[in-house]
Every structure is written in C-alpha cells, then in structure tokens.
Scaffold this motif. Sequence first.
Motif, mmCIF file in Angstrom:
data_model
loop_
_atom_site.group_PDB
_atom_site.id
_atom_site.type_symbol
_atom_site.label_atom_id
_atom_site.label_comp_id
_atom_site.label_asym_id
_atom_site.label_seq_id
_atom_site.Cartn_x
_atom_site.Cartn_y
_atom_site.Cartn_z
ATOM 1 N N VAL A 38 131.238 -24.521 19.666
ATOM 2 C CA VAL A 38 130.979 -23.084 19.835
ATOM 3 C C VAL A 38 129.625 -22.712 19.245
ATOM 4 N N HIS A 39 129.340 -23.195 18.030
ATOM 5 C CA HIS A 39 128.059 -22.876 17.399
ATOM 6 C C HIS A 39 126.895 -23.565 18.114
ATOM 7 N N ALA A 40 127.095 -24.787 18.587
ATOM 8 C CA ALA A 40 126.037 -25.491 19.322
ATOM 9 C C ALA A 40 125.709 -24.745 20.616
ATOM 10 N N ASP A 41 126.736 -24.267 21.311
ATOM 11 C CA ASP A 41 126.507 -23.481 22.532
ATOM 12 C C ASP A 41 125.765 -22.191 22.217
ATOM 13 N N ALA A 45 122.153 -21.142 23.677
ATOM 14 C CA ALA A 45 122.035 -19.881 24.418
ATOM 15 C C ALA A 45 120.955 -18.988 23.812
ATOM 16 N N ALA A 46 120.843 -18.988 22.489
ATOM 17 C CA ALA A 46 119.837 -18.156 21.829
ATOM 18 C C ALA A 46 118.423 -18.653 22.107
ATOM 19 N N VAL A 47 118.252 -19.960 22.202
ATOM 20 C CA VAL A 47 116.926 -20.545 22.407
ATOM 21 C C VAL A 47 116.559 -20.621 23.889
ATOM 22 N N ALA A 48 117.534 -20.598 24.766
ATOM 23 C CA ALA A 48 117.314 -20.822 26.204
ATOM 24 C C ALA A 48 116.229 -19.935 26.824
#
Length: 81
Positions: A38-41, A45-48
């Motif tokens: 969950v945290h990796a996703d 998503a934040a960096v994408a």
Amino acid sequence: MVRVTHDGLVDDLDGGPAAQTVEFMLVGVAYEIDLSDVHADALRAAVAPFAAAARRTRPGIQGAPRMRRPGAPLRVAPGAE
C-alpha cells in the motif's frame, strides 16, 4: 530459555510488515525504503506525475562533465575569456 528470531521486512513508515524494498534517487542522493504494498503504491503514485514530465538520464553520470564532440567549437562562458 528460548530465543525466537523473525527474519522479514518492517515498513519504515509505520513499523508494520513490509512487502518490498523501493529504491529511488532525488537530487543526486540514492535512497531505499522498506514498504508495504500500500505504501509502495502511494509513493509511486505521488512521484508518477513528476516522472512522466521529467527527462530520463543514464545512471551513474549525474554531474559528470559532458564530453565535447571532436571538431565541435569550444564554447566559453561570457566574461571567462
């Protein structure tokens, strides 16, 4: 006396179980962090949006001087003559 050793990853954000180690680089500094899925996703998503708009570079040459093509004119900064 019994000693029990658990070998596994711990999420560096919340101390819960982690599923993966994520590596990333920011401002020339390499990082790795153990995260749950969950945290990796959430990190990805934040960096994408930034990654989508950025230029890719080749690893290992950040900050390395660029080589001048043979025969190319040498550029001198104004005032450095």
